[in-house]
Write a protein that holds these residues in place. Structure first.
Motif, PDB file in Angstrom:
ATOM      1  N   ALA A 137      30.031  43.881   8.448  1.00 12.84           N
ATOM      2  CA  ALA A 137      30.711  43.509   9.699  1.00 12.84           C
ATOM      3  C   ALA A 137      30.098  44.241  10.886  1.00 12.84           C
ATOM      4  O   ALA A 137      29.914  43.650  11.956  1.00 12.84           O
ATOM      5  N   PHE A 138      29.770  45.505  10.706  1.00 13.11           N
ATOM      6  CA  PHE A 138      29.157  46.272  11.797  1.00 13.11           C
ATOM      7  C   PHE A 138      27.791  45.694  12.157  1.00 13.11           C
ATOM      8  O   PHE A 138      27.471  45.552  13.340  1.00 13.11           O
ATOM      9  N   TYR A 139      26.995  45.377  11.143  1.00 13.18           N
ATOM     10  CA  TYR A 139      25.675  44.805  11.413  1.00 13.18           C
ATOM     11  C   TYR A 139      25.790  43.471  12.141  1.00 13.18           C
ATOM     12  O   TYR A 139      25.011  43.185  13.045  1.00 13.18           O
ATOM     13  N   SER A 140      26.766  42.647  11.757  1.00 11.95           N
ATOM     14  CA  SER A 140      26.943  41.365  12.444  1.00 11.95           C
ATOM     15  C   SER A 140      27.478  41.550  13.853  1.00 11.95           C
ATOM     16  O   SER A 140      27.245  40.710  14.714  1.00 11.95           O
ATOM     17  N   ALA A 141      28.215  42.614  14.080  1.00 12.89           N
ATOM     18  CA  ALA A 141      28.720  42.864  15.430  1.00 12.89           C
ATOM     19  C   ALA A 141      27.604  43.326  16.346  1.00 12.89           C
ATOM     20  O   ALA A 141      27.578  42.974  17.525  1.00 12.89           O
ATOM     21  N   VAL A 142      26.657  44.105  15.797  1.00 10.10           N
ATOM     22  CA  VAL A 142      25.554  44.595  16.620  1.00 10.10           C
ATOM     23  C   VAL A 142      24.584  43.465  16.935  1.00 10.10           C
ATOM     24  O   VAL A 142      24.266  43.214  18.100  1.00 10.10           O
ATOM     25  N   ILE A 143      24.113  42.784  15.913  1.00  9.80           N
ATOM     26  CA  ILE A 143      23.215  41.635  16.082  1.00  9.80           C
ATOM     27  C   ILE A 143      23.770  40.489  15.246  1.00  9.80           C
ATOM     28  O   ILE A 143      23.850  40.617  14.015  1.00  9.80           O
ATOM     29  N   PRO A 144      24.175  39.393  15.873  1.00 11.82           N
ATOM     30  CA  PRO A 144      24.724  38.277  15.090  1.00 11.82           C
ATOM     31  C   PRO A 144      23.724  37.808  14.028  1.00 11.82           C
ATOM     32  O   PRO A 144      22.549  37.633  14.295  1.00 11.82           O
ATOM     33  N   GLY A 145      24.229  37.654  12.818  1.00  9.62           N
ATOM     34  CA  GLY A 145      23.394  37.206  11.710  1.00  9.62           C
ATOM     35  C   GLY A 145      22.846  38.333  10.863  1.00  9.62           C
ATOM     36  O   GLY A 145      22.402  38.109   9.743  1.00  9.62           O
ATOM     37  N   LEU A 146      22.871  39.560  11.359  1.00 11.08           N
ATOM     38  CA  LEU A 146      22.334  40.683  10.595  1.00 11.08           C
ATOM     39  C   LEU A 146      23.212  41.014   9.391  1.00 11.08           C
ATOM     40  O   LEU A 146      22.711  41.442   8.353  1.00 11.08           O
ATOM     41  N   GLY A 147      24.502  40.793   9.504  1.00 13.80           N
ATOM     42  CA  GLY A 147      25.396  40.998   8.360  1.00 13.80           C
ATOM     43  C   GLY A 147      25.124  40.001   7.254  1.00 13.80           C
ATOM     44  O   GLY A 147      25.204  40.323   6.066  1.00 13.80           O
ATOM     45  N   GLN A 148      24.766  38.761   7.616  1.00 17.75           N
ATOM     46  CA  GLN A 148      24.413  37.761   6.613  1.00 17.75           C
ATOM     47  C   GLN A 148      23.108  38.141   5.925  1.00 17.75           C
ATOM     48  O   GLN A 148      22.944  37.930   4.727  1.00 17.75           O
ATOM     49  N   VAL A 149      22.174  38.712   6.677  1.00 19.29           N
ATOM     50  CA  VAL A 149      20.919  39.184   6.083  1.00 19.29           C
ATOM     51  C   VAL A 149      21.212  40.352   5.147  1.00 19.29           C
ATOM     52  O   VAL A 149      20.645  40.440   4.054  1.00 19.29           O
ATOM     53  N   TYR A 150      22.117  41.249   5.540  1.00 12.30           N
ATOM     54  CA  TYR A 150      22.501  42.380   4.703  1.00 12.30           C
ATOM     55  C   TYR A 150      23.115  41.898   3.388  1.00 12.30           C
ATOM     56  O   TYR A 150      22.901  42.491   2.336  1.00 12.30           O
ATOM     57  N   ASN A 151      23.880  40.801   3.449  1.00 14.42           N
ATOM     58  CA  ASN A 151      24.492  40.223   2.245  1.00 14.42           C
ATOM     59  C   ASN A 151      23.531  39.337   1.460  1.00 14.42           C
ATOM     60  O   ASN A 151      23.914  38.767   0.445  1.00 14.42           O
ATOM     61  N   LYS A 152      22.319  39.178   1.963  1.00 10.40           N
ATOM     62  CA  LYS A 152      21.292  38.317   1.358  1.00 10.40           C
ATOM     63  C   LYS A 152      21.720  36.847   1.333  1.00 10.40           C
ATOM     64  O   LYS A 152      21.432  36.113   0.412  1.00 10.40           O
ATOM     65  N   ARG A 153      22.405  36.428   2.373  1.00  8.46           N
ATOM     66  CA  ARG A 153      22.771  35.031   2.581  1.00  8.46           C
ATOM     67  C   ARG A 153      21.956  34.525   3.770  1.00  8.46           C
ATOM     68  O   ARG A 153      22.471  34.243   4.831  1.00  8.46           O
ATOM     69  N   TYR A 154      20.655  34.417   3.536  1.00  7.95           N
ATOM     70  CA  TYR A 154      19.721  34.093   4.613  1.00  7.95           C
ATOM     71  C   TYR A 154      19.957  32.703   5.191  1.00  7.95           C
ATOM     72  O   TYR A 154      19.658  32.464   6.357  1.00  7.95           O
ATOM     73  N   TRP A 155      20.477  31.784   4.387  1.00  8.74           N
ATOM     74  CA  TRP A 155      20.657  30.415   4.857  1.00  8.74           C
ATOM     75  C   TRP A 155      21.745  30.315   5.924  1.00  8.74           C
ATOM     76  O   TRP A 155      21.828  29.317   6.649  1.00  8.74           O
ATOM     77  N   LYS A 156      22.588  31.339   6.073  1.00  4.18           N
ATOM     78  CA  LYS A 156      23.648  31.305   7.079  1.00  4.18           C
ATOM     79  C   LYS A 156      23.169  31.723   8.467  1.00  4.18           C
ATOM     80  O   LYS A 156      23.829  31.419   9.458  1.00  4.18           O
ATOM     81  N   VAL A 157      22.034  32.401   8.544  1.00  5.87           N
ATOM     82  CA  VAL A 157      21.548  32.906   9.829  1.00  5.87           C
ATOM     83  C   VAL A 157      21.264  31.759  10.815  1.00  5.87           C
ATOM     84  O   VAL A 157      21.692  31.829  11.972  1.00  5.87           O
ATOM     85  N   PRO A 158      20.571  30.670  10.402  1.00  2.66           N
ATOM     86  CA  PRO A 158      20.379  29.573  11.361  1.00  2.66           C
ATOM     87  C   PRO A 158      21.688  28.926  11.796  1.00  2.66           C
ATOM     88  O   PRO A 158      21.802  28.469  12.937  1.00  2.66           O
TER      89      PRO A 158
END
Length: 186
Positions: A49-70
């Motif tokens: 949640a913190f990573y997604s708050a700092v840069i949107p999509g970074l929390g999804q990358v942290y969770n290894k859900r790369y397809w959600k970033v686009p």
């Protein structure tokens, strides 16, 4: 004869003891196997949640859900585009209305009367405000998605857990019934 019975009894007890020891060893292995699970880190959802708050999509990358970033950038970017476009058009119509009040109308909007300029301002102002809500909403949804996804990754989802819907016939009135079987295999 008495010696033969005592030797047989000793061998039976010895074999049962060996069998019990083997069963205990197998049960210990099963217990260790069931206890051997993924280490649960309670801070993982907070980090995501913190990573997604700092840069949107970074929390999804942290969770290894790369397809959600686009999807995250598409939703936030589209809402931001409509916000900027509506804001630009709102200011254009507002400035034209102010010029008319000063007595200096431009030739660009001479086909619109004052009431149309006011309604165009209200329309684009409303669209701008809604678009800003969508930007904030998708940003918050991005954070919530990263948090929930990180929390759900820590759940034990195993083949031993199953839910099987079944249709069976009632023996009393021969009508079909719908049932749900929830089983956990040890």
């Amino acid at each position: 004869m008495n010696k033969f019975i005592s030797i047989a009894l000793f061998l039976i007890i010895l074999s049962n003891t060996a069998a019990l020891a083997q069963k205990k060893a197998e049960s210990d292995e099963v217990a260790q196997d069931t206890l051997k699970s993924i280490d649960i880190d309670p801070l993982t959802p907070a980090k995501a949640a913190f990573y997604s708050a700092v840069i949107p999509g970074l929390g999804q990358v942290y969770n290894k859900r790369y397809w959600k970033v686009p999807l995250v950038y598409g939703a936030i970017g589209t809402s931001l585009y409509f916000y900027l476009d509506s804001n630009k058009k709102y200011h254009q119509f507002r400035d034209e209305y102010k010029r008319r009040l000063e007595g200096k109308p431009s030739a660009e909007y001479d086909y619109l009367d004052d009431s149309r300029l006011i309604s165009a301002q209200k329309f684009y102002q409303r669209n701008r405000d809604l678009s800003s809500l969508f930007v904030v909403g998708f940003y918050v949804l991005n954070i919530i998605d990263a948090n929930v996804d990180a929390a759900l990754m820590q759940f034990n989802v195993d083949d031993r857990l199953s839910i099987k819907p079944t249709i069976y016939q009632n023996n009393l009135n021969y009508k079909t019934n719908v049932g749900l079987n929830l089983s956990y295999n040890f």
